[in-house]
Design a protein around this motif. Sequence first.
Motif, PDB file in Angstrom:
ATOM      1  N   UNK A  60     -17.110  20.931 -20.156  1.00 48.46           N
ATOM      2  CA  UNK A  60     -17.361  19.740 -20.967  1.00 48.46           C
ATOM      3  C   UNK A  60     -18.380  18.804 -20.319  1.00 48.46           C
ATOM      4  N   UNK A  61     -18.944  19.227 -19.195  1.00 48.89           N
ATOM      5  CA  UNK A  61     -19.971  18.417 -18.552  1.00 48.89           C
ATOM      6  C   UNK A  61     -19.459  17.118 -17.979  1.00 48.89           C
ATOM      7  N   UNK A  62     -18.244  17.136 -17.457  1.00 44.41           N
ATOM      8  CA  UNK A  62     -17.630  15.922 -16.920  1.00 44.41           C
ATOM      9  C   UNK A  62     -18.152  15.570 -15.532  1.00 44.41           C
ATOM     10  N   UNK A  63     -17.917  14.349 -15.136  1.00 41.85           N
ATOM     11  CA  UNK A  63     -18.284  13.882 -13.805  1.00 41.85           C
ATOM     12  C   UNK A  63     -17.343  14.437 -12.750  1.00 41.85           C
ATOM     13  N   UNK A  64     -17.580  14.093 -11.491  1.00 41.27           N
ATOM     14  CA  UNK A  64     -16.872  14.743 -10.388  1.00 41.27           C
ATOM     15  C   UNK A  64     -15.439  14.257 -10.124  1.00 41.27           C
ATOM     16  N   UNK A  65     -15.031  13.162 -10.701  1.00 49.48           N
ATOM     17  CA  UNK A  65     -13.756  12.581 -10.257  1.00 49.48           C
ATOM     18  C   UNK A  65     -12.507  13.197 -10.877  1.00 49.48           C
ATOM     19  N   UNK A  66     -12.598  13.675 -12.101  1.00 51.11           N
ATOM     20  CA  UNK A  66     -11.396  14.243 -12.730  1.00 51.11           C
ATOM     21  C   UNK A  66     -10.869  15.469 -11.976  1.00 51.11           C
ATOM     22  N   UNK A  67     -11.759  16.409 -11.536  1.00 51.41           N
ATOM     23  CA  UNK A  67     -11.227  17.555 -10.772  1.00 51.41           C
ATOM     24  C   UNK A  67     -10.701  17.168  -9.387  1.00 51.41           C
ATOM     25  N   UNK A  68     -11.032  15.979  -8.921  1.00 50.87           N
ATOM     26  CA  UNK A  68     -10.489  15.487  -7.652  1.00 50.87           C
ATOM     27  C   UNK A  68      -9.110  14.846  -7.852  1.00 50.87           C
ATOM     28  N   UNK A  69      -8.717  14.679  -9.103  1.00 48.87           N
ATOM     29  CA  UNK A  69      -7.448  14.011  -9.400  1.00 48.87           C
ATOM     30  C   UNK A  69      -7.519  12.514  -9.152  1.00 48.87           C
ATOM     31  N   UNK A  70      -8.728  11.979  -9.209  1.00 45.09           N
ATOM     32  CA  UNK A  70      -8.909  10.557  -8.902  1.00 45.09           C
ATOM     33  C   UNK A  70      -9.545   9.803 -10.058  1.00 45.09           C
ATOM     34  N   UNK A  71      -9.187  10.168 -11.277  1.00 43.29           N
ATOM     35  CA  UNK A  71      -9.746   9.467 -12.431  1.00 43.29           C
ATOM     36  C   UNK A  71      -8.768   9.502 -13.588  1.00 43.29           C
ATOM     37  N   UNK A  72      -8.824   8.443 -14.384  1.00 42.20           N
ATOM     38  CA  UNK A  72      -8.079   8.406 -15.635  1.00 42.20           C
ATOM     39  C   UNK A  72      -8.939   7.689 -16.666  1.00 42.20           C
ATOM     40  N   UNK A  73      -9.080   8.304 -17.830  1.00 41.93           N
ATOM     41  CA  UNK A  73      -9.734   7.642 -18.956  1.00 41.93           C
ATOM     42  C   UNK A  73      -8.635   7.003 -19.801  1.00 41.93           C
ATOM     43  N   UNK A  74      -8.809   5.726 -20.075  1.00 45.62           N
ATOM     44  CA  UNK A  74      -7.789   4.965 -20.798  1.00 45.62           C
ATOM     45  C   UNK A  74      -8.366   4.529 -22.140  1.00 45.62           C
ATOM     46  N   UNK A  75      -7.642   4.788 -23.216  1.00 49.60           N
ATOM     47  CA  UNK A  75      -8.053   4.323 -24.544  1.00 49.60           C
ATOM     48  C   UNK A  75      -7.712   2.839 -24.648  1.00 49.60           C
ATOM     49  N   UNK A  76      -8.740   2.009 -24.712  1.00 49.68           N
ATOM     50  CA  UNK A  76      -8.515   0.557 -24.700  1.00 49.68           C
ATOM     51  C   UNK A  76      -9.774  -0.126 -25.241  1.00 49.68           C
ATOM     52  N   UNK A  77      -9.602  -1.268 -25.890  1.00 51.79           N
ATOM     53  CA  UNK A  77     -10.762  -1.922 -26.491  1.00 51.79           C
ATOM     54  C   UNK A  77     -10.601  -3.438 -26.474  1.00 51.79           C
ATOM     55  N   UNK A  78     -11.731  -4.089 -26.738  1.00 54.90           N
ATOM     56  CA  UNK A  78     -11.741  -5.532 -26.977  1.00 54.90           C
ATOM     57  C   UNK A  78     -11.107  -6.322 -25.823  1.00 54.90           C
ATOM     58  N   UNK A  79     -10.273  -7.340 -26.075  1.00 61.98           N
ATOM     59  CA  UNK A  79      -9.820  -8.144 -24.922  1.00 61.98           C
ATOM     60  C   UNK A  79      -9.062  -7.323 -23.891  1.00 61.98           C
ATOM     61  N   UNK A  80      -8.335  -6.297 -24.349  1.00 61.90           N
ATOM     62  CA  UNK A  80      -7.598  -5.473 -23.393  1.00 61.90           C
ATOM     63  C   UNK A  80      -8.541  -4.700 -22.471  1.00 61.90           C
ATOM     64  N   UNK A  81      -9.685  -4.287 -22.990  1.00 56.68           N
ATOM     65  CA  UNK A  81     -10.652  -3.559 -22.151  1.00 56.68           C
ATOM     66  C   UNK A  81     -11.197  -4.480 -21.070  1.00 56.68           C
ATOM     67  N   UNK A  82     -11.522  -5.704 -21.448  1.00 61.17           N
ATOM     68  CA  UNK A  82     -12.010  -6.685 -20.484  1.00 61.17           C
ATOM     69  C   UNK A  82     -10.951  -6.940 -19.401  1.00 61.17           C
ATOM     70  N   UNK A  83      -9.724  -7.094 -19.850  1.00 59.25           N
ATOM     71  CA  UNK A  83      -8.632  -7.371 -18.910  1.00 59.25           C
ATOM     72  C   UNK A  83      -8.399  -6.186 -17.975  1.00 59.25           C
TER      73      UNK A  83
END
Length: 123
Positions: A60-83
């Motif tokens: 999927x052409x991902x960056x290096x951090x997910x296979x290191x177990x050091x990343x999480x993508x979080x579904x979040x938007x608007x004021x919650x994303x800023x926070x």
Amino acid sequence: MINWSLYPNFSESEFACHCGCGQAEMSPEFMHVLQSIRTEFGRPMTVTSGYRCPAHNEKIGGGPEHPMGKAADIAVSNPDAMRLVSIACRFRIPRIGVSQRAGKARFVHIGGSTDLPHAIWSY
Ligand SMILES: [Zn+2]
């Protein structure tokens, strides 16, 4: 082996690789920080991608951090994303990706690899 009971707001299944291999080899150090961020955030955090096996990440052409177990993508938007970004900075998260375009699914990538350059990027 990771002891998932140390991270009460997260479960192994939500961090498992999406290719179906079932691996969820997250870094305990990263999960500790992520749990601290979640506790401060005080709301559910939907993980859309956690661990990725190297084969799936390459596909999927991902960056290096997910296979290191050091990343999480979080579904979040608007004021919650800023926070969330603000809290992540307070917990010294070194790498933050922001996907917040109108009309697109919105995410924040929280990356914990200190071996890579500190960075913020849009995607
Ligand atoms: Zn996989």
